[in-house]
Design an enzyme around this catalytic site. Sequence first.
Site, mmCIF file in Angstrom:
data_model
loop_
_atom_site.group_PDB
_atom_site.id
_atom_site.type_symbol
_atom_site.label_atom_id
_atom_site.label_comp_id
_atom_site.label_asym_id
_atom_site.label_seq_id
_atom_site.Cartn_x
_atom_site.Cartn_y
_atom_site.Cartn_z
ATOM 1 N N HIS A 120 -46.558 -14.723 -39.691
ATOM 2 C CA HIS A 120 -45.562 -15.640 -40.256
ATOM 3 C C HIS A 120 -44.146 -15.094 -40.145
ATOM 4 O O HIS A 120 -43.180 -15.852 -40.219
ATOM 5 C CB HIS A 120 -45.898 -15.958 -41.711
ATOM 6 C CG HIS A 120 -45.628 -14.845 -42.684
ATOM 7 N ND1 HIS A 120 -46.504 -13.796 -42.885
ATOM 8 C CD2 HIS A 120 -44.572 -14.618 -43.517
ATOM 9 C CE1 HIS A 120 -46.006 -12.974 -43.799
ATOM 10 N NE2 HIS A 120 -44.831 -13.453 -44.191
ATOM 11 N N HIS A 189 -36.419 -8.737 -51.734
ATOM 12 C CA HIS A 189 -37.721 -8.867 -52.382
ATOM 13 C C HIS A 189 -38.392 -7.496 -52.456
ATOM 14 O O HIS A 189 -38.146 -6.617 -51.639
ATOM 15 C CB HIS A 189 -38.622 -9.902 -51.696
ATOM 16 C CG HIS A 189 -38.898 -9.733 -50.249
ATOM 17 N ND1 HIS A 189 -37.917 -9.747 -49.265
ATOM 18 C CD2 HIS A 189 -40.066 -9.565 -49.582
ATOM 19 C CE1 HIS A 189 -38.465 -9.610 -48.072
ATOM 20 N NE2 HIS A 189 -39.786 -9.482 -48.232
#
Length: 315
Positions: A120, A189
């Site tokens: 991804h 993140h």
Amino acid sequence: MSEIIGFVGMSHSPFVTMLPPSSPSGPGGAFLGDAARVAAAVADLSPDAIVVIGPDHFHANFYDVMPPFVLGVEAAEGFGDFGSASGPLPVASSLAWSIHEGLAAADFDISLSYALTVDHGIVQSYKMVSHEDGNEGGIPLVPLIVNTAAPPLPSMERCVALGRALGEAIRGSDFDGRVLVVASGGLSHWLPPNDPRDVAVAGEKREALIHGRRDPRAFAAAREPRVRAMGGDPTARVNADWDSWFLGQLAVGDLDSVTALGHERLEEHAGSGGHEIRCWLAGHAAVGEPLVWSSYEPVPEWITGMAIGTTFEVV
């Protein structure tokens, strides 16, 4: 010769597909709406090929052999992790080989693959920017993997240098077409450690990080439930202030202030997942133009600051 028609930097997250917003006003709704606007702008630009710079999340590269950079030159296949697209992807092979030759001439001994698996980290942004739902056909891509998940990482300065050489290689290519450069990753993140030297990485996880190539599907099946458990938390850590600062530096073309942070300070501000901005730095340097449009939504439910930046106007 090729013409570079612009740059798109775009965050990715496995939760884009696993936890889509229930409404346009839900978490991630603003990001997806703006991504659709970018896709419309890209369609108007009519690229003939897209160079996609992104990471691998231990679906193709493992610690048995961990290259800093890998270029796909012939075939590419989506792994299909976390609901992302699976199966063969169209590759602009002639452009890829020109890029390889140009990078080699610039003293980058880059790894290459005739059969590259991409997860991804490449596929999500490629599909969203090109607005392609199928695999065969569509705008051909050149996938370039930058190692951002497996320490030791290439320095940010090296990624900027790679980007500048990439831009020259594209412009000097025999490929006669319009090329869009897309960077996939970030922004801030915080992720669990992936370094086998870390005492927190032990047992089956450590073995999988090193030997996962023996059965990547089994490794992914064991890992995905742990990743899924991280999603949906509205209190997950995201540093929106730092993300906005980063986008601002790219808007004025100041990459030096970002690279000056170094590895440790970048991780302090943006988390271990923030190392994916190396892809943005490379892509931005390749095009050599500042961002003129950007969009940002902190989405703790997706554990990520979700950003988009372009060097062309988006309406």
